[in-house]
Write a protein that holds these residues in place. Structure first.
Motif, PDB file in Angstrom:
ATOM      1  N   LEU A 110       0.860  -1.181   0.000  1.00 22.72           N
ATOM      2  CA  LEU A 110       0.000   0.000   0.000  1.00 22.72           C
ATOM      3  C   LEU A 110       0.898   1.232   0.000  1.00 22.72           C
ATOM      4  N   VAL A 111       0.740   2.045  -1.035  1.00 24.26           N
ATOM      5  CA  VAL A 111       1.529   3.282  -1.134  1.00 24.26           C
ATOM      6  C   VAL A 111       0.679   4.425  -0.567  1.00 24.26           C
ATOM      7  N   ILE A 112       1.279   5.194   0.351  1.00 25.04           N
ATOM      8  CA  ILE A 112       0.561   6.300   0.988  1.00 25.04           C
ATOM      9  C   ILE A 112       1.178   7.620   0.511  1.00 25.04           C
ATOM     10  N   ALA A 113       0.318   8.466  -0.093  1.00 29.01           N
ATOM     11  CA  ALA A 113       0.757   9.791  -0.564  1.00 29.01           C
ATOM     12  C   ALA A 113       0.213  10.854   0.365  1.00 29.01           C
ATOM     13  N   SER A 114       1.129  11.666   0.891  1.00 33.46           N
ATOM     14  CA  SER A 114       0.728  12.809   1.710  1.00 33.46           C
ATOM     15  C   SER A 114       0.809  14.050   0.815  1.00 33.46           C
ATOM     16  N   VAL A 115      -0.347  14.678   0.571  1.00 29.56           N
ATOM     17  CA  VAL A 115      -0.438  15.776  -0.411  1.00 29.56           C
ATOM     18  C   VAL A 115      -0.709  17.092   0.328  1.00 29.56           C
ATOM     19  N   ARG A 116       0.123  18.102   0.043  1.00 31.32           N
ATOM     20  CA  ARG A 116      -0.034  19.404   0.684  1.00 31.32           C
ATOM     21  C   ARG A 116      -0.352  20.461  -0.378  1.00 31.32           C
ATOM     22  N   ASP A 117      -1.387  21.223  -0.110  1.00 29.52           N
ATOM     23  CA  ASP A 117      -1.780  22.310  -1.027  1.00 29.52           C
ATOM     24  C   ASP A 117      -0.742  23.430  -0.936  1.00 29.52           C
ATOM     25  N   MET A 118      -0.110  23.735  -2.095  1.00 30.02           N
ATOM     26  CA  MET A 118       0.947  24.757  -2.132  1.00 30.02           C
ATOM     27  C   MET A 118       0.455  26.083  -2.720  1.00 30.02           C
ATOM     28  N   THR A 119      -0.878  26.226  -2.865  1.00 33.48           N
ATOM     29  CA  THR A 119      -1.417  27.437  -3.511  1.00 33.48           C
ATOM     30  C   THR A 119      -0.996  28.700  -2.784  1.00 33.48           C
ATOM     31  N   GLU A 120      -1.228  28.735  -1.475  1.00 32.94           N
ATOM     32  CA  GLU A 120      -0.895  29.931  -0.717  1.00 32.94           C
ATOM     33  C   GLU A 120       0.602  30.174  -0.687  1.00 32.94           C
ATOM     34  N   ARG A 121       1.359  29.064  -0.557  1.00 31.70           N
ATOM     35  CA  ARG A 121       2.814  29.234  -0.551  1.00 31.70           C
ATOM     36  C   ARG A 121       3.297  29.762  -1.896  1.00 31.70           C
ATOM     37  N   LYS A 122       2.690  29.225  -2.975  1.00 31.39           N
ATOM     38  CA  LYS A 122       3.058  29.709  -4.306  1.00 31.39           C
ATOM     39  C   LYS A 122       2.765  31.205  -4.437  1.00 31.39           C
ATOM     40  N   ARG A 123       1.593  31.567  -3.941  1.00 33.09           N
ATOM     41  CA  ARG A 123       1.229  32.983  -4.007  1.00 33.09           C
ATOM     42  C   ARG A 123       2.200  33.824  -3.198  1.00 33.09           C
ATOM     43  N   ALA A 124       2.553  33.317  -2.034  1.00 39.27           N
ATOM     44  CA  ALA A 124       3.482  34.060  -1.181  1.00 39.27           C
ATOM     45  C   ALA A 124       4.850  34.173  -1.849  1.00 39.27           C
ATOM     46  N   GLN A 125       5.274  33.049  -2.473  1.00 42.10           N
ATOM     47  CA  GLN A 125       6.570  33.072  -3.146  1.00 42.10           C
ATOM     48  C   GLN A 125       6.550  34.044  -4.329  1.00 42.10           C
ATOM     49  N   GLU A 126       5.442  33.988  -5.102  1.00 41.57           N
ATOM     50  CA  GLU A 126       5.326  34.902  -6.246  1.00 41.57           C
ATOM     51  C   GLU A 126       5.268  36.353  -5.779  1.00 41.57           C
ATOM     52  N   ALA A 127       4.529  36.574  -4.688  1.00 43.25           N
ATOM     53  CA  ALA A 127       4.453  37.935  -4.141  1.00 43.25           C
ATOM     54  C   ALA A 127       5.817  38.402  -3.672  1.00 43.25           C
ATOM     55  N   GLN A 128       6.538  37.492  -3.002  1.00 43.77           N
ATOM     56  CA  GLN A 128       7.881  37.844  -2.535  1.00 43.77           C
ATOM     57  C   GLN A 128       8.806  38.136  -3.709  1.00 43.77           C
ATOM     58  N   LEU A 129       8.676  37.285  -4.747  1.00 47.85           N
ATOM     59  CA  LEU A 129       9.507  37.492  -5.936  1.00 47.85           C
ATOM     60  C   LEU A 129       9.166  38.824  -6.594  1.00 47.85           C
ATOM     61  N   ARG A 130       7.856  39.139  -6.624  1.00 53.65           N
ATOM     62  CA  ARG A 130       7.429  40.400  -7.207  1.00 53.65           C
ATOM     63  C   ARG A 130       7.965  41.586  -6.405  1.00 53.65           C
ATOM     64  N   VAL A 131       7.919  41.438  -5.077  1.00 51.48           N
ATOM     65  CA  VAL A 131       8.452  42.499  -4.216  1.00 51.48           C
ATOM     66  C   VAL A 131       9.939  42.682  -4.455  1.00 51.48           C
ATOM     67  N   GLU A 132      10.647  41.557  -4.583  1.00 56.42           N
ATOM     68  CA  GLU A 132      12.095  41.639  -4.812  1.00 56.42           C
ATOM     69  C   GLU A 132      12.400  42.290  -6.153  1.00 56.42           C
ATOM     70  N   ARG A 133      11.587  41.900  -7.170  1.00 56.20           N
ATOM     71  CA  ARG A 133      11.802  42.522  -8.487  1.00 56.20           C
ATOM     72  C   ARG A 133      11.532  44.014  -8.432  1.00 56.20           C
ATOM     73  N   LEU A 134      10.399  44.371  -7.771  1.00 53.45           N
ATOM     74  CA  LEU A 134      10.064  45.789  -7.652  1.00 53.45           C
ATOM     75  C   LEU A 134      11.126  46.540  -6.867  1.00 53.45           C
ATOM     76  N   SER A 135      11.618  45.915  -5.837  1.00 55.55           N
ATOM     77  CA  SER A 135      12.675  46.554  -5.035  1.00 55.55           C
ATOM     78  C   SER A 135      13.912  46.807  -5.887  1.00 55.55           C
ATOM     79  N   ALA A 136      14.239  45.804  -6.733  1.00 55.96           N
ATOM     80  CA  ALA A 136      15.406  45.965  -7.605  1.00 55.96           C
ATOM     81  C   ALA A 136      15.164  47.075  -8.626  1.00 55.96           C
ATOM     82  N   ILE A 137      13.922  47.089  -9.157  1.00 58.91           N
ATOM     83  CA  ILE A 137      13.583  48.133 -10.135  1.00 58.91           C
ATOM     84  C   ILE A 137      13.686  49.511  -9.496  1.00 58.91           C
ATOM     85  N   VAL A 138      13.120  49.629  -8.280  1.00 61.44           N
ATOM     86  CA  VAL A 138      13.150  50.908  -7.581  1.00 61.44           C
ATOM     87  C   VAL A 138      14.578  51.307  -7.262  1.00 61.44           C
TER      88      VAL A 138
END
Length: 540
Positions: A110-138
């Protein structure tokens, strides 16, 4: 069974979605988190192939991956760096992280898969990346940008701002933004921040700022609100553009405009004056502040014609040498030629019309004087006649031909000075009808009764719009020509009479000569007869 109850309780207690799969790929169990994550009820999932939870585009490859894993099952923890995606019941794709483990049971592997929703983390990572890009642009922007709290305390200061104001970030962060304003403009910052608190930006605000060394310089400010995740305004971001060079260019251009002798105006699409130079003030007699905001067409003797010029510019892009007459406040008039073109912004949008008027009053006066001199120098009588047939102007030759002063001629009926008034009226009527007449014969009568034979040539004259203003007529005195023609006719007739006499004389002389010859022949015959008779007597 107590053990099964405990196991099921553990499954439900786990915060991640758990899915158990047998070697055939069929789902054997799911917990409540799996139901929530994928949108299915567990009764809908148990017994279904695992690929029901995999995006359709990945199902074929997933089957192959599953077989590979079952051939050598290994535990795999979360955070392995794989970009994995699950499929919700409604078809949407969900970014997930999956850890794998296996368990040998009495029923098999029996194979057991533990699945975690990464939607919020993805959003947070994208937001952080966007902030970093904006910071670099500024940070590396060529624009001077800094941020502040709603109390005006500077929190960020990029490199361009350091270069513009002369402060380093360490020197200025934590200080009040009022430090960057002249003392007499300290209230501007509080006014802008009040606007920012409402969530509204301040765009293109032109003012003065001061550098660390105390020098002041013109700027254009764009101030935008900074929001937190909840949409609450927490600060302000300010872009400061040094417009010194633009101001200098504008002042240079303004100096050129003001030094121009031509009237220069800027006109809005609605036909209102938005700016005017000193030459316009002089030609209208109206101060600049009174001119601005008034209708462009009000400055002219023909408002509708003036109104048409900028409509023409909007339609065709420009107008060249458009004739108008400007009216000064004191009533004096100035003839001008207007040249105009549309004014556009950097995006090509039409802002209005820019128009320049050249004063041509003196040129027209000089031209009129030159024309007048030519008219007065003409030997032929020249007159202008209104559509009603009245004389509106004459030259000196007309005065001599009629024997009537100019002041008495003007305003009188053109036809009154001819022996056949109706014929004269018909002449200028034909000119209006056909545009011109040529060598129209009339007889001019002077007050003393003397007559002059004339040939009139006439044509209509028009204004700039092509409307007929009247008839211009020139009379050639052909009295002497007619007398000469009569004398030639008389002489020709006399010559014909002399020729006839000569023919008669020749005929008479010829007859006399023939009579003489006949007499001679008769005399000769008589003598011959006498001779013959004498010879006969001798023979007897």
């Amino acid at each position: 069974m107590p053990e099964q109850t405990t196991f099921e309780g553990l499954l439900e207690a786990v915060p991640d979605a758990l899915i158990g799969v047998d070697p055939s790929g069929a789902i054997r169990f799911v917990n409540h988190q799996a139901e929530l994550l994928f949108g299915y009820d567990r009764t809908e999932l148990v017994g279904q192939p695992l690929e029901i939870l995999v995006p359709e585009s990945l199902r074929t490859s997933h089957v192959a991956h599953r077989h590979t894993y079952l051939s050598a099952p290994l535990a795999r923890s979360m955070g392995s760096g794989l970009e994995l995606t699950g499929r919700h019941r409604d078809g949407t794709e969900i970014p997930v992280d999956i850890s794998l483990s296996h368990l040998n049971t009495a029923d098999g592997l029996l194979v057991i898969a533990s699945v975690r929703d990464m939607t919020e983390r993805k959003r947070a990572q994208e937001a952080q990346l966007r902030v970093e890009r904006l910071s670099a642009i500024v940070e590396f922007s060529g624009e001077a940008i800094f941020s502040s709290t709603l109390d005006g305390i500077i929190t960020e200061f990029n490199r361009a701002a350091e270069n513009t104001f002369g402060y380093t970030q360490d020197e200025i962060v934590g200080m009040s933004r009022s430090l960057l304003s002249p003392k007499d403009r300290a209230d501007e910052a509080s006014g802008m921040l009040a606007t920012i608190r409402t969530g509204q930006p301040v765009m293109g605000f032109e003012t003065i700022r001061v550098r660390k060394d105390g020098t002041e310089f013109p700027v254009s400010l764009t101030v935008s609100p900074i929001f937190d995740r909840d949409g609450t305004v927490v600060g302000a971001s300010t872009i400061t553009r040094d417009v010194t060079s633009q101001k200098q260019a504008f002042e240079a251009a303004r100096s050129m405009i003001e030094s121009s002798l031509d009237s220069l105006v800027a006109i809005s699409p609605e036909g209102m004056i938005t700016d005017a130079n000193d030459a316009t003030v002089k030609v209208t007699g109206i101060p600049r502040e009174e001119l601005i905001g008034t209708a462009f067409s009000d400055c002219f003797t023909e408002p509708e014609k003036a109104n048409a010029i900028y409509q023409l510019v909007f339609e065709q892009g420009m107008a060249v040498d458009y004739p108008l007459t400007m009216r000064h406040r004191d009533g004096s008039l100035t003839d001008v030629l207007y040249n105009a073109a549309v004014q556009r912004d950097s995006g090509g949008n039409v802002l209005g019309v820019y128009a320049a008027a050249r004063d041509v009053t003196k040129q027209r006066q000089a031209g009129a004087q030159y024309t007048r001199s030519l008219l007065e120098a003409a030997l032929d009588p020249l007159v202008t006649i209104s559509p009603e047939g009245m004389i509106t102007d004459v030259n000196e030759a007309t005065i001599k031909a009629t024997g009537v002063p100019r002041g008495e001629l003007i305003g009188t009926d053109f036809s009154d000075y001819f022996t056949e008034p109706d014929k004269a009226k018909e002449g200028y009527r034909l000119a209006f009808e056909r545009g011109s007449v040529t060598d129209y014969p009339l007889t001019l009568r002077r007050p003393d009764g003397t007559l002059s034979e004339v040939l009139y040539n006439a044509s209509v004259y028009r204004d700039e719009a092509g409307d007929v203003l009247g008839v211009f007529a020139a009379a050639r005195d052909v009295t002497e020509t007619r007398l000469a023609q009569a004398e030639l006719a008389r002489q020709s007739k006399e010559l014909d009479r002399l020729a006839e006499l000569e023919r008669f004389q020749r005929l008479t002389v010829g007859r006399e000569l023939k009579m003489i010859e006949l007499k001679k022949e008769i005399e000769s015959l008589r003598r011959l007869v006498q001779r013959d008779e004498g010879d006969s007597d001798d023979q007897r």
